[in-house]
Design a protein around this motif. Structure first.
Motif, PDB file in Angstrom:
ATOM      1  N   VAL A  55       0.831  -1.207   0.000  1.00  0.00           N
ATOM      2  CA  VAL A  55       0.000   0.000   0.000  1.00  0.00           C
ATOM      3  C   VAL A  55       0.864   1.255   0.000  1.00  0.00           C
ATOM      4  CG1 VAL A  55      -1.736   1.328   1.268  1.00  0.00           C
ATOM      5  CG2 VAL A  55      -1.925  -1.164   1.129  1.00  0.00           C
ATOM      6  N   GLY A  56       1.897   1.261   0.858  1.00  0.00           N
ATOM      7  CA  GLY A  56       2.765   2.434   0.937  1.00  0.00           C
ATOM      8  C   GLY A  56       3.473   2.711  -0.377  1.00  0.00           C
ATOM      9  N   ASN A  57       3.981   1.659  -1.004  1.00  0.00           N
ATOM     10  CA  ASN A  57       4.658   1.836  -2.286  1.00  0.00           C
ATOM     11  C   ASN A  57       3.690   2.292  -3.374  1.00  0.00           C
ATOM     12  OD1 ASN A  57       7.153   1.133  -1.281  1.00  0.00           O
ATOM     13  ND2 ASN A  57       6.979  -1.036  -1.836  1.00  0.00           N
ATOM     14  N   ALA A  58       2.453   1.780  -3.310  1.00  0.00           N
ATOM     15  CA  ALA A  58       1.455   2.181  -4.301  1.00  0.00           C
ATOM     16  C   ALA A  58       1.135   3.665  -4.178  1.00  0.00           C
ATOM     17  CB  ALA A  58       0.183   1.350  -4.131  1.00  0.00           C
ATOM     18  N   LEU A  59       1.006   4.157  -2.949  1.00  0.00           N
ATOM     19  CA  LEU A  59       0.731   5.577  -2.733  1.00  0.00           C
ATOM     20  C   LEU A  59       1.889   6.441  -3.213  1.00  0.00           C
ATOM     21  CD1 LEU A  59      -0.941   5.465   0.804  1.00  0.00           C
ATOM     22  CD2 LEU A  59      -2.060   5.859  -1.400  1.00  0.00           C
ATOM     23  N   LEU A  60       3.109   6.013  -2.903  1.00  0.00           N
ATOM     24  CA  LEU A  60       4.275   6.770  -3.363  1.00  0.00           C
ATOM     25  C   LEU A  60       4.389   6.717  -4.887  1.00  0.00           C
ATOM     26  CD1 LEU A  60       7.038   5.924  -0.721  1.00  0.00           C
ATOM     27  CD2 LEU A  60       6.004   8.148  -1.173  1.00  0.00           C
ATOM     28  N   GLY A  61       4.025   5.553  -5.458  1.00  0.00           N
ATOM     29  CA  GLY A  61       4.042   5.436  -6.912  1.00  0.00           C
ATOM     30  C   GLY A  61       3.056   6.391  -7.563  1.00  0.00           C
ATOM     31  N   LEU A  63       2.054   9.231  -6.230  1.00  0.00           N
ATOM     32  CA  LEU A  63       2.645  10.559  -6.061  1.00  0.00           C
ATOM     33  C   LEU A  63       3.725  10.809  -7.102  1.00  0.00           C
ATOM     34  CD1 LEU A  63       3.078  13.174  -4.434  1.00  0.00           C
ATOM     35  CD2 LEU A  63       4.658  11.891  -2.959  1.00  0.00           C
ATOM     36  N   LEU A  64       4.529   9.781  -7.382  1.00  0.00           N
ATOM     37  CA  LEU A  64       5.599   9.915  -8.375  1.00  0.00           C
ATOM     38  C   LEU A  64       5.021  10.198  -9.762  1.00  0.00           C
ATOM     39  CD1 LEU A  64       8.631   9.728  -8.976  1.00  0.00           C
ATOM     40  CD2 LEU A  64       8.320   7.267  -9.355  1.00  0.00           C
ATOM     41  N   LEU A  65       3.938   9.503 -10.127  1.00  0.00           N
ATOM     42  CA  LEU A  65       3.307   9.747 -11.423  1.00  0.00           C
ATOM     43  C   LEU A  65       2.787  11.180 -11.519  1.00  0.00           C
ATOM     44  CD1 LEU A  65       1.302   6.433 -11.995  1.00  0.00           C
ATOM     45  CD2 LEU A  65       3.315   7.213 -13.251  1.00  0.00           C
ATOM     46  N   LEU A  66       2.198  11.674 -10.426  1.00  0.00           N
ATOM     47  CA  LEU A  66       1.696  13.042 -10.418  1.00  0.00           C
ATOM     48  C   LEU A  66       2.835  14.042 -10.597  1.00  0.00           C
ATOM     49  CD1 LEU A  66      -0.567  15.120  -9.974  1.00  0.00           C
ATOM     50  CD2 LEU A  66      -0.169  14.910  -7.506  1.00  0.00           C
ATOM     51  N   VAL A  67       3.927  13.813  -9.896  1.00  0.00           N
ATOM     52  CA  VAL A  67       5.078  14.714  -9.993  1.00  0.00           C
ATOM     53  C   VAL A  67       5.689  14.646 -11.392  1.00  0.00           C
ATOM     54  CG1 VAL A  67       7.405  15.147  -9.125  1.00  0.00           C
ATOM     55  CG2 VAL A  67       5.571  14.626  -7.522  1.00  0.00           C
ATOM     56  N   TRP A  68       5.753  13.463 -11.964  1.00  0.00           N
ATOM     57  CA  TRP A  68       6.259  13.335 -13.330  1.00  0.00           C
ATOM     58  C   TRP A  68       5.396  14.125 -14.301  1.00  0.00           C
ATOM     59  CZ3 TRP A  68       7.561   7.367 -13.727  1.00  0.00           C
ATOM     60  CH2 TRP A  68       8.807   7.151 -13.147  1.00  0.00           C
ATOM     61  N   GLY A 111      10.590   6.524   0.334  1.00  0.00           N
ATOM     62  CA  GLY A 111      10.068   5.169   0.422  1.00  0.00           C
ATOM     63  C   GLY A 111      11.119   4.126   0.741  1.00  0.00           C
ATOM     64  N   LYS A 112      12.366   4.553   0.893  1.00  0.00           N
ATOM     65  CA  LYS A 112      13.481   3.640   1.167  1.00  0.00           C
ATOM     66  C   LYS A 112      13.573   2.548   0.099  1.00  0.00           C
ATOM     67  CE  LYS A 112      13.163   4.416   6.182  1.00  0.00           C
ATOM     68  NZ  LYS A 112      14.213   5.455   6.163  1.00  0.00           N
ATOM     69  N   TRP A 113      13.513   2.998  -1.162  1.00  0.00           N
ATOM     70  CA  TRP A 113      13.642   2.066  -2.292  1.00  0.00           C
ATOM     71  C   TRP A 113      15.135   1.886  -2.580  1.00  0.00           C
ATOM     72  CZ3 TRP A 113       9.581   4.831  -5.927  1.00  0.00           C
ATOM     73  CH2 TRP A 113       8.299   4.674  -5.365  1.00  0.00           C
ATOM     74  N   ARG A 114      15.722   0.838  -2.067  1.00  0.00           N
ATOM     75  CA  ARG A 114      17.168   0.651  -2.165  1.00  0.00           C
ATOM     76  C   ARG A 114      17.644   0.379  -3.589  1.00  0.00           C
ATOM     77  NH1 ARG A 114      18.225  -3.147   3.238  1.00  0.00           N
ATOM     78  NH2 ARG A 114      17.421  -1.608   4.748  1.00  0.00           N
ATOM     79  N   THR A 115      16.737  -0.106  -4.430  1.00  0.00           N
ATOM     80  CA  THR A 115      17.142  -0.382  -5.818  1.00  0.00           C
ATOM     81  C   THR A 115      17.346   0.901  -6.631  1.00  0.00           C
ATOM     82  OG1 THR A 115      14.796  -0.626  -6.340  1.00  0.00           O
ATOM     83  CG2 THR A 115      16.040  -2.646  -5.943  1.00  0.00           C
ATOM     84  N   ILE A 116      16.783   2.027  -6.154  1.00  0.00           N
ATOM     85  CA  ILE A 116      16.906   3.287  -6.895  1.00  0.00           C
ATOM     86  C   ILE A 116      18.119   4.052  -6.383  1.00  0.00           C
ATOM     87  CG2 ILE A 116      15.742   5.401  -7.634  1.00  0.00           C
ATOM     88  CD1 ILE A 116      14.431   2.847  -8.613  1.00  0.00           C
ATOM     89  N   THR A 117      19.244   3.758  -6.973  1.00  0.00           N
ATOM     90  CA  THR A 117      20.470   4.492  -6.671  1.00  0.00           C
ATOM     91  C   THR A 117      20.616   5.641  -7.668  1.00  0.00           C
ATOM     92  OG1 THR A 117      21.767   3.089  -8.127  1.00  0.00           O
ATOM     93  CG2 THR A 117      21.544   2.378  -5.823  1.00  0.00           C
ATOM     94  N   VAL A 118      21.677   6.444  -7.474  1.00  0.00           N
ATOM     95  CA  VAL A 118      21.924   7.540  -8.404  1.00  0.00           C
ATOM     96  C   VAL A 118      22.151   7.000  -9.818  1.00  0.00           C
ATOM     97  CG1 VAL A 118      23.493   9.416  -9.011  1.00  0.00           C
ATOM     98  CG2 VAL A 118      22.852   9.061  -6.622  1.00  0.00           C
ATOM     99  N   TRP A 119      22.925   5.919  -9.929  1.00  0.00           N
ATOM    100  CA  TRP A 119      23.202   5.359 -11.253  1.00  0.00           C
ATOM    101  C   TRP A 119      21.931   4.790 -11.882  1.00  0.00           C
ATOM    102  CZ3 TRP A 119      25.764   5.695 -15.338  1.00  0.00           C
ATOM    103  CH2 TRP A 119      25.793   4.676 -16.273  1.00  0.00           C
ATOM    104  N   THR A 120      21.081   4.148 -11.059  1.00  0.00           N
ATOM    105  CA  THR A 120      19.818   3.624 -11.586  1.00  0.00           C
ATOM    106  C   THR A 120      18.944   4.760 -12.105  1.00  0.00           C
ATOM    107  OG1 THR A 120      19.883   1.820  -9.976  1.00  0.00           O
ATOM    108  CG2 THR A 120      17.794   2.217 -11.070  1.00  0.00           C
TER     109      THR A 120
END
Length: 482
Positions: A55-61, A63-68, A111-120
């Motif tokens: 649920v938390g990731n879905a809400l942040l997702g 929000l991310l779409l809105l910001v995009w 969201g503490k998404w560890r897979t999203i690094t600067v390089w990613t």
């Protein structure tokens, strides 16, 4: 392509951009992490989504779409690029993706998404730039092909015959991919000085502009008159054009204007100012068209049984066709065929002159409460506004909207004496508007026109919803019906 499809196309482009950003995000993660995973790429992608759908990731997702979306919108990516250079549009896309990448990093930290690094994030940005930039290039090539074939065309008038006017006219004639059809030019001189432009029609002097606008379908006007010597003529022309909702482009400084919104930009290195006094193209106008399309389609299906009953009643009551089809004035004075259930005798149009003297309204409109041409069924259909239901088909086809100024018959249009009244043609006509919920036939013609312009100036999706909700009780109570 025609104007009726423009808003849907823009809406589709926005949705496509967001989907492509999600594709870029997925590819960025797969490229950076799938090679080191023990699973094949497809299985890795499925496992990745399965373990992170919360649920938390879905809400942040969301929000991310809105910001995009805001990142793209604020960079001007969705404005018209008809006259813009390719590099300008790609620069806008690049800036939008840059800010979208920064926001991805910020949301990933929240969201503490560890897979999203600067390089990613950089990988996502580069992939997004390639995909979306490539789509933009393909879209421009497709639009260029369509315009060369005579589609997606805007009708244009130039005011002026000086060096700048000649230069712009030559650009329009040489570059068919701009999608402009040059109707002619307006100036005291009867011909351009340049022989290569002598074939362009001379429409008249600036003082003839009201008549020219009344007789021609004009989408945009470019003013190329010298400021110092022609200031008063330019100001008068802008005032007249903005009153009627026609877009104005000015090769000069800003002039005082009460109604129009302005936007300055560059055309081939030359500063250009655009003025528009109708609601600008935005996600709201696109949402309005989507609502019109879906709403009218649903109503056509739901009301089909009622249509059959009404058709039977009309045929049993009097001879003649079930439907009455009449030419009306629509968006930007484009004519269309409006459909209604027939409520009068078959020769009602022919008998119009016999009863003109009975008109109960001031102004160009014709209204009689007890019109002798009405049939028995027709009188009831008008009282309940059922005769208007076939216009859902006009809405579905894009000639009308659910909410907008009522479309006038050509007889009434020819009687519009004031230029400001014609600004009602700068938006699509509709089934209902402020006039419908404010007394309808109880109002004077002047009040009706003022309400139409008030709707244009105050327009929002919320106002449309309010009008639609208030239209239902206005119909049920037959308030102001005639």
């Amino acid at each position: 392509m025609t104007d009726r499809y423009g808003q849907l196309a823009n809406f589709t482009l926005k949705v496509t951009d967001l989907l492509l950003m999600l594709v870029a995000l997925g590819l960025g993660i797969v490229i950076n992490y799938a090679p080191a995973a023990p699973l094949p790429v497809p299985a890795y992608a499925v496992d990745f989504l399965h373990t992170r759908i919360k649920v938390g990731n879905a809400l942040l997702g969301g929000l991310l779409l809105l910001v995009w979306y805001l990142s793209f919108y604020l960079q001007g990516v969705y404005r018209s690029h008809r006259l813009s250079a390719v590099r300008e549009e790609l620069a806008e896309v690049g800036r939008a993706i840059f800010f979208s990448t920064l926001m991805l990093l910020i949301v990933a930290q929240i969201g503490k998404w560890r897979t999203i690094t600067v390089w990613t994030a950089v990988s996502v940005g580069l992939i997004g730039l390639v995909i979306i930039g490539g789509i933009r290039l393909l879209l421009r090539l497709n639009l260029r092909r369509l315009r060369l074939r005579g589609h997606n065309i805007k009708k244009l008038v130039i005011i002026g015959t000086g060096t700048r006017a000649e230069w712009f006219a030559r650009q329009v004639l040489q570059r068919a991919d701009f999608g402009y059809r040059l109707v002619g030019y307006v100036h005291s001189m009867t011909r351009f000085n340049n022989n290569g432009l002598s074939s362009i029609p001379w429409l008249g002097d600036v003082k003839d502009l009201p008549q020219i606008i009344a007789n021609e379908v004009i989408d945009e006007v470019f003013i190329a008159l010298p400021i110092k010597s022609q200031y008063s003529q330019i100001e008068a022309a802008i005032t007249m054009l903005e009153e009627q909702g026609i877009m104005v482009h000015l090769f000069s400084d800003l002039f005082p204007h009460k109604l129009a919104r302005s936007r300055s930009w560059q055309f081939e290195g030359t500063p250009l100012l655009s003025l528009h006094s109708a609601p600008p193209l935005s996600w709201r106008t696109e949402a309005k068209r989507v609502i019109d399309f879906l709403g009218s389609g649903m109503m056509l299906l739901l009301l089909l049984p009622l249509w059959v009953l009404v058709a039977i009643a009309i045929k049993l009551d009097s001879s003649g066709p079930v439907f009455f089809v009449q030419e009306r004035m629509g968006y930007n004075k484009r004519r269309f065929r409006m459909i209604k259930f027939r409520t009068m005798v078959a020769d009602a149009e022919v008998r119009m002159k016999e009863i003109e003297h009975l008109n109960e309204k001031q102004g160009p409109i014709f209204k009689i409460r007890k019109d002798p041409r009405l049939t028995r069924v027709g009188r009831w259909l008008r009282k309940m506004s059922i005769d208007e239901l076939p216009q859902f088909l006009n809405v579905f086809l894009g000639d009308m909207s659910l909410v907008g100024p009522r479309p006038l018959p050509m007889r009434d249009v020819r009687g519009l004496a004031e230029a400001w009244q014609k600004r009602r043609f700068s938006v699509k006509p509709g089934l209902t508007c402020l006039w419908q919920i404010s007394g309808r036939s109880n109002l004077t013609f002047e009040e009706w026109m003022q309400l139409d312009l008030e709707y244009i100036d105050r327009w929002s999706l919320a106002l449309d919803c309010k009008i639609l909700l208030r239209t239902i009780p206005a119909i049920l109570t037959t308030e102001g019906a005639a």
